[in-house]
Design a protein around this motif. Sequence first.
Motif, short mmCIF file in Angstrom:
data_model
loop_
_atom_site.label_atom_id
_atom_site.label_comp_id
_atom_site.label_asym_id
_atom_site.label_seq_id
_atom_site.Cartn_x
_atom_site.Cartn_y
_atom_site.Cartn_z
N GLY A 1 -6.48 37.87 -15.42
CA GLY A 1 -7.71 37.54 -16.14
C GLY A 1 -7.59 37.83 -17.63
O GLY A 1 -8.11 37.08 -18.46
N LEU A 2 -6.90 38.91 -17.99
CA LEU A 2 -6.71 39.24 -19.40
C LEU A 2 -5.88 38.18 -20.10
O LEU A 2 -6.26 37.69 -21.19
N GLY A 3 -4.76 37.78 -19.49
CA GLY A 3 -3.90 36.77 -20.11
C GLY A 3 -4.60 35.44 -20.25
O GLY A 3 -4.61 34.84 -21.34
N PHE A 4 -5.21 34.96 -19.17
CA PHE A 4 -5.92 33.68 -19.22
C PHE A 4 -7.16 33.78 -20.09
O PHE A 4 -7.51 32.84 -20.82
N GLY A 5 -7.83 34.94 -20.05
CA GLY A 5 -9.03 35.13 -20.84
C GLY A 5 -8.75 35.11 -22.33
O GLY A 5 -9.57 34.60 -23.12
N MET A 6 -7.62 35.66 -22.75
CA MET A 6 -7.28 35.61 -24.17
C MET A 6 -7.07 34.18 -24.64
O MET A 6 -7.45 33.82 -25.77
N ILE A 7 -6.50 33.35 -23.78
CA ILE A 7 -6.33 31.93 -24.14
C ILE A 7 -7.69 31.27 -24.29
O ILE A 7 -7.93 30.51 -25.24
N ILE A 8 -8.61 31.56 -23.35
CA ILE A 8 -9.96 31.01 -23.43
C ILE A 8 -10.67 31.51 -24.69
O ILE A 8 -11.36 30.74 -25.38
N ALA A 9 -10.52 32.80 -24.98
CA ALA A 9 -11.17 33.36 -26.16
C ALA A 9 -10.69 32.68 -27.44
O ALA A 9 -11.48 32.39 -28.34
N ALA A 10 -9.39 32.43 -27.52
CA ALA A 10 -8.83 31.77 -28.70
C ALA A 10 -9.28 30.32 -28.79
O ALA A 10 -9.69 29.84 -29.85
N LEU A 11 -9.22 29.60 -27.66
CA LEU A 11 -9.61 28.19 -27.67
C LEU A 11 -11.09 28.02 -28.02
O LEU A 11 -11.46 27.04 -28.69
N SER A 12 -11.92 28.96 -27.58
CA SER A 12 -13.35 28.84 -27.87
C SER A 12 -13.65 29.02 -29.35
O SER A 12 -14.73 28.61 -29.82
N GLU A 13 -12.73 29.64 -30.10
CA GLU A 13 -12.91 29.75 -31.55
C GLU A 13 -12.48 28.48 -32.26
O GLU A 13 -12.96 28.18 -33.35
N PHE A 14 -11.56 27.75 -31.64
CA PHE A 14 -11.13 26.48 -32.22
C PHE A 14 -12.13 25.36 -31.95
O PHE A 14 -12.28 24.43 -32.75
N SER A 15 -12.82 25.44 -30.78
CA SER A 15 -13.74 24.38 -30.41
C SER A 15 -14.90 24.94 -29.60
O SER A 15 -14.70 25.73 -28.66
N GLU A 16 -16.11 24.56 -29.97
CA GLU A 16 -17.31 24.99 -29.25
C GLU A 16 -17.36 24.40 -27.84
O GLU A 16 -17.96 24.97 -26.93
#
Length: 280
Positions: free
Chosen positions: A176-191
Amino acid sequence: MTLVERLRAFAEVPQPETGTRRPFGAAFLVQTRVVMALMLRGALSRYGHENLGFFWLMGEPLLMTCGVMAMWSMAGMDHGHGVGLVPFVLTGYTMLTLWRHIVGHMAHAMGHGAGLMFHRNVRMLDNLCGNVILESLGGLSAFFIAYIPLYMADLVPPIHDPLLLLGGWAMITWLGLGFGMIIAALSEFSEAVSRFIPPVMYVSIPATGAFYMLEWMPEKAQAVLVWSPLVHPFEMFRGGLFGDMVGAKFSVGYMSLVCTILTAVGLAMVRAAEKHVHVQ
């Protein structure tokens, strides 16, 4: 002492002299204190000081799990395969709830925690790790709060292998941490990314192993499902509880490889996304 003062007391510690580096042990202790402070802040800001407060950290997954167990029991559903309905639902839904909560709360987590970066020792990774550890400890506490009275009522078996059970919990937390960091980063690039998370979570449920064991599936289905990294922590967790009763199939090596790759990609993406973070 206010919340900000508590955070400052934890996170702001004397810095080494200019040109010197803090020893690894001291640096690790500092970051541990920082993560603990961020966990305290996250719990207080999410659940508050009044009424049940911190109970909801454990209460949310506990209520969901107990509600599903009650509905399935009243419907007369029996899981079979020598495994009772109550322990099977307990293990499946606590793990599934943890996975959904970790990933779901990582969307825009960088923006929400950007205001904390003015503390000298606080880094964006500390904030993300604090969120994940908080969810993990809350979910594990909810599991044992439900497990103990059910065990006393003879509705669930004794834990066969505690280390294997906790290992499965640690693996899904790491995933969850690894996948969640990807989600956290992507959500800053696109709403738009945050809009896709709930449907993706529901679509991925069949690949989690929440409602089955690999051994119970046809061989062709096993050959496909074994590639899902979500199945292995569920198998480990249930193997730790039920033992040889369920014939758990998992690969710690495969899980470690997947989690390492996701963590490496997530760290790189978080570093790149920090430039796009705005204080909220």
